[in-house]
Design a protein around this motif. Sequence first.
Motif, PDB file in Angstrom:
ATOM      1  N   GLY A   1      54.469  30.424  15.464  1.00 53.49           N
ATOM      2  CA  GLY A   1      55.479  29.688  14.717  1.00 53.49           C
ATOM      3  C   GLY A   1      55.406  29.932  13.228  1.00 53.49           C
ATOM      4  N   PHE A   2      54.195  29.962  12.685  1.00 60.13           N
ATOM      5  CA  PHE A   2      54.032  30.231  11.254  1.00 60.13           C
ATOM      6  C   PHE A   2      54.383  31.678  10.914  1.00 60.13           C
ATOM      7  CE2 PHE A   2      51.023  26.477  10.925  1.00 60.13           C
ATOM      8  CZ  PHE A   2      51.890  25.747  10.122  1.00 60.13           C
ATOM      9  N   ALA A   3      54.025  32.613  11.796  1.00 60.55           N
ATOM     10  CA  ALA A   3      54.306  34.026  11.519  1.00 60.55           C
ATOM     11  C   ALA A   3      55.793  34.344  11.624  1.00 60.55           C
ATOM     12  CB  ALA A   3      53.517  34.907  12.483  1.00 60.55           C
ATOM     13  N   ASN A   4      56.505  33.574  12.425  1.00 60.98           N
ATOM     14  CA  ASN A   4      57.946  33.797  12.602  1.00 60.98           C
ATOM     15  C   ASN A   4      58.713  32.526  12.237  1.00 60.98           C
ATOM     16  OD1 ASN A   4      57.904  36.539  14.328  1.00 60.98           O
ATOM     17  ND2 ASN A   4      56.295  35.196  15.106  1.00 60.98           N
ATOM     18  N   ILE A   5      58.370  31.954  11.105  1.00 60.48           N
ATOM     19  CA  ILE A   5      58.884  30.631  10.741  1.00 60.48           C
ATOM     20  C   ILE A   5      60.382  30.642  10.466  1.00 60.48           C
ATOM     21  CG2 ILE A   5      58.517  30.822   8.254  1.00 60.48           C
ATOM     22  CD1 ILE A   5      57.326  27.922   8.445  1.00 60.48           C
ATOM     23  N   LYS A   6      60.950  31.783  10.116  1.00 66.32           N
ATOM     24  CA  LYS A   6      62.370  31.844   9.788  1.00 66.32           C
ATOM     25  C   LYS A   6      63.258  32.187  10.979  1.00 66.32           C
ATOM     26  CE  LYS A   6      61.736  33.029   4.913  1.00 66.32           C
ATOM     27  NZ  LYS A   6      62.071  33.986   3.825  1.00 66.32           N
ATOM     28  N   LYS A   7      62.639  32.376  12.158  1.00 64.83           N
ATOM     29  CA  LYS A   7      63.439  32.664  13.342  1.00 64.83           C
ATOM     30  C   LYS A   7      62.851  31.932  14.541  1.00 64.83           C
ATOM     31  CE  LYS A   7      60.999  37.070  13.990  1.00 64.83           C
ATOM     32  NZ  LYS A   7      61.160  38.540  14.140  1.00 64.83           N
ATOM     33  N   GLU A   8      63.717  31.591  15.463  1.00 66.42           N
ATOM     34  CA  GLU A   8      63.301  30.840  16.633  1.00 66.42           C
ATOM     35  C   GLU A   8      62.645  31.765  17.655  1.00 66.42           C
ATOM     36  OE1 GLU A   8      65.477  27.343  19.023  1.00 66.42           O
ATOM     37  OE2 GLU A   8      66.361  29.320  19.372  1.00 66.42           O
ATOM     38  N   GLN A   9      61.489  31.366  18.119  1.00 69.43           N
ATOM     39  CA  GLN A   9      60.798  32.133  19.154  1.00 69.43           C
ATOM     40  C   GLN A   9      61.269  31.686  20.530  1.00 69.43           C
ATOM     41  OE1 GLN A   9      56.545  31.565  17.790  1.00 69.43           O
ATOM     42  NE2 GLN A   9      56.539  33.770  18.072  1.00 69.43           N
ATOM     43  N   ARG A  10      61.567  32.635  21.373  1.00 70.45           N
ATOM     44  CA  ARG A  10      62.048  32.339  22.716  1.00 70.45           C
ATOM     45  C   ARG A  10      61.152  33.035  23.747  1.00 70.45           C
ATOM     46  NH1 ARG A  10      66.912  29.884  22.163  1.00 70.45           N
ATOM     47  NH2 ARG A  10      67.169  29.901  24.443  1.00 70.45           N
ATOM     48  N   TYR A  11      61.140  32.491  24.948  1.00 74.00           N
ATOM     49  CA  TYR A  11      60.368  33.068  26.034  1.00 74.00           C
ATOM     50  C   TYR A  11      61.085  32.785  27.341  1.00 74.00           C
ATOM     51  CZ  TYR A  11      58.813  28.210  26.054  1.00 74.00           C
ATOM     52  OH  TYR A  11      58.790  26.836  26.045  1.00 74.00           O
ATOM     53  N   ASP A  12      60.695  33.510  28.379  1.00 77.02           N
ATOM     54  CA  ASP A  12      61.307  33.354  29.697  1.00 77.02           C
ATOM     55  C   ASP A  12      60.691  32.148  30.394  1.00 77.02           C
ATOM     56  OD1 ASP A  12      62.568  33.618  32.075  1.00 77.02           O
ATOM     57  OD2 ASP A  12      61.758  35.592  32.584  1.00 77.02           O
ATOM     58  N   ARG A  13      61.518  31.179  30.742  1.00 81.18           N
ATOM     59  CA  ARG A  13      61.019  29.942  31.351  1.00 81.18           C
ATOM     60  C   ARG A  13      60.619  30.121  32.812  1.00 81.18           C
ATOM     61  NH1 ARG A  13      65.086  25.251  31.114  1.00 81.18           N
ATOM     62  NH2 ARG A  13      63.544  24.509  32.603  1.00 81.18           N
ATOM     63  N   LYS A  14      61.061  31.193  33.459  1.00 81.58           N
ATOM     64  CA  LYS A  14      60.835  31.330  34.896  1.00 81.58           C
ATOM     65  C   LYS A  14      59.351  31.373  35.233  1.00 81.58           C
ATOM     66  CE  LYS A  14      65.175  33.856  35.535  1.00 81.58           C
ATOM     67  NZ  LYS A  14      65.794  35.157  35.925  1.00 81.58           N
ATOM     68  N   GLN A  15      58.588  32.176  34.484  1.00 81.86           N
ATOM     69  CA  GLN A  15      57.154  32.273  34.743  1.00 81.86           C
ATOM     70  C   GLN A  15      56.463  30.951  34.454  1.00 81.86           C
ATOM     71  OE1 GLN A  15      55.247  35.443  32.633  1.00 81.86           O
ATOM     72  NE2 GLN A  15      53.191  34.867  33.275  1.00 81.86           N
ATOM     73  N   ALA A  16      56.852  30.289  33.368  1.00 82.35           N
ATOM     74  CA  ALA A  16      56.253  29.001  33.018  1.00 82.35           C
ATOM     75  C   ALA A  16      56.558  27.947  34.077  1.00 82.35           C
ATOM     76  CB  ALA A  16      56.760  28.547  31.650  1.00 82.35           C
ATOM     77  N   ASP A  17      57.769  27.966  34.635  1.00 82.12           N
ATOM     78  CA  ASP A  17      58.122  26.995  35.673  1.00 82.12           C
ATOM     79  C   ASP A  17      57.272  27.166  36.917  1.00 82.12           C
ATOM     80  OD1 ASP A  17      60.027  25.938  34.020  1.00 82.12           O
ATOM     81  OD2 ASP A  17      61.720  26.968  34.936  1.00 82.12           O
ATOM     82  N   VAL A  18      57.053  28.420  37.333  1.00 81.08           N
ATOM     83  CA  VAL A  18      56.243  28.672  38.529  1.00 81.08           C
ATOM     84  C   VAL A  18      54.812  28.178  38.321  1.00 81.08           C
ATOM     85  CG1 VAL A  18      55.282  30.466  40.017  1.00 81.08           C
ATOM     86  CG2 VAL A  18      57.658  30.624  39.261  1.00 81.08           C
ATOM     87  N   ASN A  19      54.232  28.505  37.180  1.00 85.02           N
ATOM     88  CA  ASN A  19      52.857  28.069  36.900  1.00 85.02           C
ATOM     89  C   ASN A  19      52.764  26.558  36.767  1.00 85.02           C
ATOM     90  OD1 ASN A  19      50.966  30.520  36.445  1.00 85.02           O
ATOM     91  ND2 ASN A  19      52.806  31.097  35.333  1.00 85.02           N
ATOM     92  N   SER A  20      53.763  25.937  36.164  1.00 80.34           N
ATOM     93  CA  SER A  20      53.751  24.474  36.015  1.00 80.34           C
ATOM     94  C   SER A  20      53.793  23.791  37.379  1.00 80.34           C
ATOM     95  CB  SER A  20      54.939  24.021  35.158  1.00 80.34           C
ATOM     96  OG  SER A  20      54.834  24.526  33.851  1.00 80.34           O
ATOM     97  N   LEU A  21      54.598  24.326  38.305  1.00 74.09           N
ATOM     98  CA  LEU A  21      54.658  23.752  39.647  1.00 74.09           C
ATOM     99  C   LEU A  21      53.306  23.849  40.351  1.00 74.09           C
ATOM    100  CD1 LEU A  21      58.133  24.990  40.951  1.00 74.09           C
ATOM    101  CD2 LEU A  21      57.446  22.626  40.538  1.00 74.09           C
ATOM    102  N   LEU A  22      52.657  24.990  40.216  1.00 76.52           N
ATOM    103  CA  LEU A  22      51.346  25.148  40.850  1.00 76.52           C
ATOM    104  C   LEU A  22      50.309  24.226  40.222  1.00 76.52           C
ATOM    105  CD1 LEU A  22      51.270  29.022  41.305  1.00 76.52           C
ATOM    106  CD2 LEU A  22      51.244  27.329  43.124  1.00 76.52           C
TER     107      LEU A  22
END
Length: 447
Positions: A180-201
């Motif tokens: 966040g600090f290194a890219n403070i002037k732009k929004e960081q995005r990521y693919d939620r699909k992998q995070a959703d699978v891991n969160s369910l497990l």
Amino acid sequence: MESVAGELSHMENGESNKDLMSKESWNNGIRTAQNMSTSLMRKKSDPMLVSKVRFHMLRQFLANLQEVIFGTKLAVLFPAIPLAIAADFYKFGRPWIFALSLLGLTPLAERVSFLTEQIAYYTGPTVGGLLNATCGNATELIIALFALYQSKIHVLKYSLLGSILSNLLLVLGTSLLCGGFANIKKEQRYDRKQADVNSLLLLLGLLCHMLPLMFRYAATPGIFIADSTLQLSRASSIVMLIAYFGYIFFQLKTHRQIFESQEEDEDEEKAVIGFWSAFSWLVGMTLIIALLSEYVVGTIEAASESWGISVNFISIILIPIVGNAAEHAGAIIFAFKNKLDISLGVALGSATQISMFAVPLCVIVGWIMRIQMDLDFSLLETGCLALTIIIVAFTLQDGTSHYMKGVVLCLCYTAIAACFFVHKIPAPLDHTNVNLGALKPSSGSSA
């Protein structure tokens, strides 16, 4: 220069370049986030240094030694390994043995990741993925198995719980904060699909952890429920292992594109050592990890008493931080480069593997060894785990990131660390460590 190293590895296996082209589909297949994070700790060696050696066997050995031992930025920590062995042989202070063993485990964990990746170049993406899934947290698993063998169930539970909390709060939080600090002037995005699978497990694992605890509190007072709790834990562990193997099949076969690293290096990496060399080094380093893990488990109480720090704080906080430092640093560096998918893959993937594979595997192994290992991690530990998983799930729900999310996760980890630092409870006595002579009253005591 790279061609020299490649030729050495090709000659060792007796394979042509055409054969290897078909086997190097690992690069185009699934290369896990853990592999990519630890690769940042590696440094390129100069094969010209050994190419002038006349004897082929010696040249090959020196080339492998250069790649395996000196091919990491953590090579400076390798001297801690012989120092730990010498400290144990000459009966130095046990806290010194613990500290040196813990430091020696740091480069070994990174080298195991490197060697499994080298083997995967020859076995293909499926076998390579399974190998990485098994060896991804080899250090934590070996420490846990030695704790189980020595009937130190509290150390086993604390260390595995600490690995989950460290990955979900410290690694993920620091990655989001630095990114966040290194890219403070732009929004960081990521693919939620992998995070959703891991969160369910992780939520499924949390349910299996909470059932024995709730079962114990819901039982009628005066009724002995230890056997029932143990049976419930073993049944839940089987469920967790089935879910984990289903996750591996999901990851490597049916939905492989979700877990593929989208951010690949421009220079395609190739195998730098041969298959049998990598396999031999992997076996050797696993044996050294086993030796150092035995030192860590055997001296943790002495280190706790000498340093004035509780065993649960050392197991939950210190061991996970030091043991996986290379992987953690790699995740943070990728976050700096605005590659959050890899950072999330490291943190969530490792936490999922510990929760859904390492913990239930220890329960099943304990069952085979007739050791009463269950999933009841007590109220405080289970509560910390539950709140951590819920907070992380809320943090990752929108697919975007900023430094404030990292701040919150890091502060959560700090609060939990402070809790276990002040929560100094005596370690449970193991039946193998009880000194019966100390229980006898002295001759001068009154009746």
